[in-house]
Structures are given as C-alpha cells and as structure tokens.
Design an enzyme around this catalytic site. Structure first.
Site, PDB file in Angstrom:
ATOM      1  N   LYS A  15       9.721 -29.483   1.195  1.00 13.69           N
ATOM      2  CA  LYS A  15       8.705 -28.524   0.764  1.00 13.69           C
ATOM      3  C   LYS A  15       7.326 -28.846   1.333  1.00 13.69           C
ATOM      4  CE  LYS A  15       8.534 -26.362  -2.998  1.00 13.69           C
ATOM      5  NZ  LYS A  15       8.191 -26.041  -4.392  1.00 13.69           N
ATOM      6  N   SER A  59       6.463 -32.406  -2.376  1.00 21.19           N
ATOM      7  CA  SER A  59       7.175 -32.291  -3.644  1.00 21.19           C
ATOM      8  C   SER A  59       7.739 -33.644  -4.031  1.00 21.19           C
ATOM      9  CB  SER A  59       8.312 -31.271  -3.516  1.00 21.19           C
ATOM     10  OG  SER A  59       9.197 -31.351  -4.610  1.00 21.19           O
ATOM     11  N   ASN A  96       3.908 -27.219   0.050  1.00 22.85           N
ATOM     12  CA  ASN A  96       3.281 -26.257  -0.848  1.00 22.85           C
ATOM     13  C   ASN A  96       1.870 -25.877  -0.373  1.00 22.85           C
ATOM     14  OD1 ASN A  96       5.445 -26.276  -2.774  1.00 22.85           O
ATOM     15  ND2 ASN A  96       4.755 -28.311  -3.392  1.00 22.85           N
ATOM     16  N   ARG A 130     -35.624 -18.218 -29.704  1.00 20.85           N
ATOM     17  CA  ARG A 130     -34.862 -19.423 -29.333  1.00 20.85           C
ATOM     18  C   ARG A 130     -33.485 -19.314 -29.955  1.00 20.85           C
ATOM     19  NH1 ARG A 130     -37.529 -23.654 -28.233  1.00 20.85           N
ATOM     20  NH2 ARG A 130     -38.653 -22.083 -27.056  1.00 20.85           N
TER      21      ARG A 130
END
Length: 410
Positions: free
Chosen positions: A280, A274, A282, A313
């Site tokens: 942190k 972080s 994550n 087409r």
C-alpha cells in the site's frame, strides 16, 4: 493539542500560537503602549524606556502565567502583574505607568492579531506553492486527455490541465479574499476599560494611532472589544479555503485508487505505508487535507457562535473564541502545507488516462464513440485549459504583488 493533532498540523504553526509567542506579543504591546504614551506626554520618557526594557520574554515564565490565568480568568492579569513586579524591582518610579489606560482585552486581542499575522504568512506561503504547482500542471497537461466524471461515473473527455486549472481557481480567489479580510481584521485593539480610553486624557486617539504604526497594524479608529465581525470574517475565509483544499484532495485520492490509477501523490520513503499490507501507498497529503475539511467547518461555526458578546466585554464567548482561533489556523495550514508538498510532484499517468478513455470507447457504439471523443474536442479543451491557466496566473501575480499594504499589514 492531542497526539492525534500532531500530524494534521505543522510545528511552525504550533510555534506561532504557543505560550512563549503569545506572551512575547503581549509584551510587545505593553512596550509599544508605554512608548506611544511617552510620545504624547502622558508618561515620562524615562518611564517608557524603563517599562520597555522590562518587557523581556526571558524575565517571565509563560508556563506559570498560563497556570495563573486559570484562577485570574485572563492571561493578561498574571502577565501585567509579573511585568509590574519586574518594573517595581528595577525602576519603581516607572511602576505607576505600566499598562496605563489599557485593559486585559486590549493586550490579548492585539497579541492575537500579531501572532495571527505570522500565521497568515505561513499559510499564504503554502497556498502560493500549491497554486504555482497547479498552474504548472495546467500548462504542461493542457492537452493530456482524461475522463471527466459526473455523479462518480465516466462522462465525457476533458484534459488534466483543465482539471488542474479548475483546482487552482478557487485557491486564487481564496488567496485574494484572505488578503482583503486580513487587512480588515489585523488591527490594533486599544479601548481601555469600556472602550472610551478615558484614562488617556483626550490623547487616546493619538496614542492608538502611534501604537498601531509601531506594531505595523491598522488603526481601527475605535475599539472593537465586542464587535467581532471583521475578525470572524477572516475565520470564514479560512473555512472556505479548507473546503477548496479538501475538494482537490478528494479528487486526487479518487484518481489515485488502484482501479483508476491516473494521478497519485509522489512516493517518499516511510510515507503512506501500511502496518499490515506492504504493497500500500496511502495518499497522506490528501488524508490531511480531507481531515481539515471535516474539522474546519465546526471550528468556524464555533467562532460564529461566539459573535454575540455581552455589552462592552464578553463573559464566555470571547474566551471561547480565543481557545478556538489557533485550532482553526492549525487545521487549515496543515491542509495547505500537506498539499503544497504533494502537488508539485504528482505522478500523472497520461497513458493510463488514455487507456481508460479507450476502454470506455470500446463499450460504446461506433458513432457514439466518435462523437463522444472527437480529436477536435480535445484540441478545444487544450486551448481552454491554457487560457484559464494564463488568466489565473495573471490574477495570481497581481495578488502577490499587492500583498503588502501601506501600513505594513498583509
């Protein structure tokens, strides 16, 4: 591709669909077409050799071809023009035989099939790694008790091994379906202007078969210019895979919350930090897979919406499909690659799992606690986990052994 797409996909997959790779695949088609036509006597052998010798990526400018395609309305038109210019300069006698009897969609569709085959190989390698990791965890943690959770609340006792087997099962099924869908979808496109191969003087079917064999693709037996069912079915399987990978990622991210702390992604320097909170970590792999699960349904929907194509087409739907197709592969392989990297090193805290069980037991009346967590129940769950893991491993081995079909397609 925006800068925000970069960490949601992989460089390897981006290379598969970038300009040089697609142009190289288109040149493979042109070289193979000339050789196949020479084999049945439609064009001189010397002309085929000359054309093939000029189908060299180093002799064309993919960036310029891409720019010119905007005005031409097709990537094939400037590519064929560039090839004719080269052949005309080096082997003018072969010039009338370049791209004979083919149309723009033939070369573009076949090129997309060729690069998609490479994309599939990358994706399956990651899916296989994810399945293998989950089945190892299923065996190792068959008897590791943990709380099952229903409606986001603690329920009863399961085992982490059984959870892993449950994560692996849809991946094994998806692997099997992807293989079957690819066999149907990875096929040559060759129909000429309106799908009749009229310019090939009755030799069209033979040319198609020879070209398919040379490119190691399935011969579809007919053109599929505006018949996109098999192609789109493969895209649908990718969407299902993205959802199954997202389910795994969601569970891991929930189990890894600080308050639960039972299963976390492996730690790696510089990963999941972080900018504001140094404590942190994550779950980045889960984040990538969850982002893919959000994006893939819309990408598949765009391909489904492009299926109604006008007459022989398409005006618009086919072009939309071409733009969306690589994005779906980038999305799904990014998810599979992220989880294939994280799943082998999952941190499984068996003590924390048991502590969470015991904490809940302590809040229950004694009789209910004993009934709710009977050791015999745990033994039964372990046996179930081992049996499911064994069955999945057997099925997985069979699928991998059948990866190559007789015509060389996946």
């Amino acid at each position: 591709m925006s800068i925000f797409d970069s960490f949601l996909s992989t460089p390897a997959m981006r290379t598969v669909f970038d300009g040089p790779a697609v142009i190289a695949a288109m040149l493979r088609f042109e070289a193979g077409l000339a050789r196949a036509q020479a084999e049945v006597g439609l064009i001189p052998a010397d002309a085929a050799g000359a054309i093939a010798a000029c189908c060299n990526l180093d002799d064309v400018d993919p960036v310029q071809i891409g720019l010119d395609s905007g005005r031409a309305g097709s990537l094939a038109i400037p590519l064929v023009k560039a090839l004719k210019d080269i052949v005309g300069q080096r082997h003018p006698e072969a010039l009338p035989h370049v791209h004979l009897g083919a149309t723009s969609q033939d070369v573009i569709d076949t090129a997309m099939v060729l690069v998609t085959r490479d994309a599939l190989a990358l994706l399956l390698a990651d899916v296989d790694a994810a399945i293998a990791a989950l089945l190892r965890h299923a065996g190792q943690h068959a008897a590791t008790p943990m709380l099952a959770r229903t409606l986001m609340q603690p329920a009863s006792v399961t085992s982490f091994g059984l959870v892993c087997a449950g994560w692996a099962a849809p991946l094994v099924r998806s692997r099997e379906r992807l293989q079957a869908a690819a066999r149907a979808a990875l096929q040559l496109q060759l129909g000429g202007a309106v799908g009749t191969l009229a310019q090939m003087k009755g030799q069209g079917a033979v040319v198609r078969a020879r070209l398919a064999a040379a490119l190691q693709l399935r011969d579809p037996g007919a053109t599929w210019h505006t018949q996109r069912d098999s192609w789109t079915a493969l895209a649908c399987e990718l969407g299902l895979l993205a959802g199954s990978l997202g389910k795994i990622a969601l569970d891991i991210s929930l189990l890894g919350q600080y308050e639960v702390a039972e299963v976390t992604e492996p730690a790696e320097v510089g990963r999941g930090g972080s900018s504001a909170m140094p404590h942190k970590r994550n779950p980045v792999a889960s984040m990538v897979a969850l982002a893919a699960a959000q994006r893939a349904p819309q990408q598949v929907a765009a391909l489904l919406a492009a299926m109604p194509q006008q007459h022989q087409r398409a005006l618009g739907p086919w072009q939309a499909e071409l733009a969306e197709w690589p994005q779906l592969w980038l999305t799904v392989q990014g998810s599979a690659h992220a989880l294939a990297g994280a799943l082998p090193g999952l941190n499984v805290d068996a003590a924390r799992m048991r502590a969470n069980i015991d904490r809940l037991r302590a809040e229950l009346p004694a009789q209910a606690a004993d009934e709710w967590f009977d050791p015999a129940l745990a033994d039964g769950v372990a046996g179930l986990a081992r049996a499911q893991a064994h069955d999945l491993q057997t099925r997985f081995d069979v699928i991998r052994n059948n990866t190559s079909s007789k015509d060389g397609s996946p």
